[in-house]
Design a protein around this motif. Structure first.
Motif, PDB file in Angstrom:
ATOM      1  N   ILE A   1      -2.159  -0.914  -3.639  1.00 39.38           N
ATOM      2  CA  ILE A   1      -1.964  -0.165  -4.880  1.00 39.38           C
ATOM      3  C   ILE A   1      -1.805  -1.142  -6.037  1.00 39.38           C
ATOM      4  CG2 ILE A   1      -0.438   1.418  -6.115  1.00 39.38           C
ATOM      5  CD1 ILE A   1       0.261   2.663  -3.408  1.00 39.38           C
TER       6      ILE A   1
ATOM      7  N   LEU B   1      -6.276   8.146  -6.341  1.00 40.11           N
ATOM      8  CA  LEU B   1      -5.730   9.224  -5.534  1.00 40.11           C
ATOM      9  C   LEU B   1      -4.711   9.991  -6.365  1.00 40.11           C
ATOM     10  CD1 LEU B   1      -5.099   7.183  -2.257  1.00 40.11           C
ATOM     11  CD2 LEU B   1      -7.092   8.598  -2.794  1.00 40.11           C
TER      12      LEU B   1
ATOM     13  N   ASP C   1      -6.123   1.930  -6.613  1.00 41.08           N
ATOM     14  CA  ASP C   1      -6.064   0.867  -5.617  1.00 41.08           C
ATOM     15  C   ASP C   1      -7.075  -0.227  -5.946  1.00 41.08           C
ATOM     16  OD1 ASP C   1      -8.632   1.578  -4.594  1.00 41.08           O
ATOM     17  OD2 ASP C   1      -7.738   3.029  -3.225  1.00 41.08           O
TER      18      ASP C   1
ATOM     19  N   THR D   1      -1.158   4.542   1.132  1.00 36.65           N
ATOM     20  CA  THR D   1      -2.608   4.565   0.990  1.00 36.65           C
ATOM     21  C   THR D   1      -3.206   3.516   1.925  1.00 36.65           C
ATOM     22  OG1 THR D   1      -2.642   2.917  -0.779  1.00 36.65           O
ATOM     23  CG2 THR D   1      -2.343   5.212  -1.433  1.00 36.65           C
ATOM     24  N   ARG D   2      -4.516   3.516   2.035  1.00 39.60           N
ATOM     25  CA  ARG D   2      -5.157   2.526   2.904  1.00 39.60           C
ATOM     26  C   ARG D   2      -5.203   1.154   2.250  1.00 39.60           C
ATOM     27  NH1 ARG D   2     -11.426   2.527   5.212  1.00 39.60           N
ATOM     28  NH2 ARG D   2     -11.279   0.478   6.235  1.00 39.60           N
TER      29      ARG D   2
ATOM     30  N   ASN E   1       0.821  -1.211   0.000  1.00 38.74           N
ATOM     31  CA  ASN E   1       0.000   0.000   0.000  1.00 38.74           C
ATOM     32  C   ASN E   1       0.858   1.265   0.000  1.00 38.74           C
ATOM     33  OD1 ASN E   1       0.985  -0.276   2.619  1.00 38.74           O
ATOM     34  ND2 ASN E   1      -0.786   0.751   3.529  1.00 38.74           N
TER      35      ASN E   1
END
Length: 273
Positions: free
Chosen positions: A247, A267, A261, A243-244, A220
């Motif tokens: 990816i 994003l 993602d 990121t949460r 991520n």
């Protein structure tokens, strides 16, 4: 245009001669092609392919687009799966940056977060080499080792053509009217490992950035990387963003970075030097 089909690499060529024509060549590979790039200097198709009846990517090979001959190859480690690759500029040359997975398990949790896995980032130099007197060629396999094999120019992986018109140009690889240039048997290329490192996460996406950087994701997180002093034997990470969710894709337009993602989210980032 290139189309991937199980065990077959199909190359389409559109010719603007009097009328639009689409020439088709099929190369039967010993494995399933997963991604294809074109290297303009060597005039080779760079193919990431898997072993038959397996999802593990075992090899990256350079294929002559006119004859289907395998001109160079690089084998990944046992149980290692190739996930992505891109041609990236390192000074005046292009190098091949490859992302892999070192785990056979799932990459993504049901929640969309990245599993605790590892992957490798590999940098390969595409080099022109000469035949030895014995007619054999040395090809790089894993970093720090090499393997001997007979000259690949005598090993035709497979070739077949389909004509969509009776007057189709380049209907066979030996057609002298073809405007392409068939690679000579005296030419040889090899993939030389220049750099490798293990990252905490599968490397699923790589993207050139601003001409002198490249982006690479692991789990991520994604990194802004470059080759210090244009040396492909060194990779420096200049920035990191997280990121949460896992990816799965990276792309860039000028300074803008778009990150995709596994939950279909996009994003946007920018990197300030």
């Amino acid at each position: 245009m290139i189309w991937l089909k199980s065990l077959v690499l199909i190359v389409f060529k559109v010719e603007m001669v009097h009328s639009k024509r689409l020439n088709v060549q099929k190369f039967h590979l010993e494995g399933t092609p997963r991604k294809v790039l074109y290297h303009s200097e060597s005039k080779l198709l760079i193919v990431m392919r898997t072993e038959p009846n397996s999802d593990a990517c075992s090899e990256i090979c350079g294929v002559d687009p006119l004859s289907g001959s395998v001109m160079a190859s690089f084998k990944l480690g046992p149980g290692e799966t190739g996930k992505c690759m891109e041609l990236v500029r390192a000074g005046n040359e292009q190098v091949l940056v490859v992302g892999t997975s070192l785990s056979s398990g799932p990459a993504i949790m049901p929640s969309g977060e990245a599993e605790s896995t590892k992957g490798r980032l590999i940098v390969l130099c595409i080099e022109h080499v000469q035949h030895s007197d014995s007619g054999s060629m040395t090809f790089s396999s894993m970093a720090g080792s090499s393997s001997q094999r007979n000259s690949p120019f005598r090993e035709i992986v497979g070739h077949a053509t389909e004509q969509l018109s009776s007057s189709s140009i380049c209907s066979s690889p030996d057609d002298t009217s073809c405007d392409g240039v068939k690679l000579e048997e005296t030419e040889a290329w090899q993939f030389r490992p220049a750099y490798t490192t293990t990252w905490p996460g599968m490397v699923l996406a790589i993207c050139p950035y601003l001409g002198r950087y490249f982006l690479a994701s692991a789990g991520n997180a994604f990194y802004v990387c470059a080759f210090p002093n244009d040396n492909p034997q060194r990779v420096r990470r200049f920035a990191i963003a997280r990121t949460r969710f896992m990816i799965t894709s990276l792309t860039a337009y000028f300074t803008r970075i778009a990150v995709g993602d596994c939950r279909d989210g996009i994003l946007f980032y920018s990197y300030n030097e």
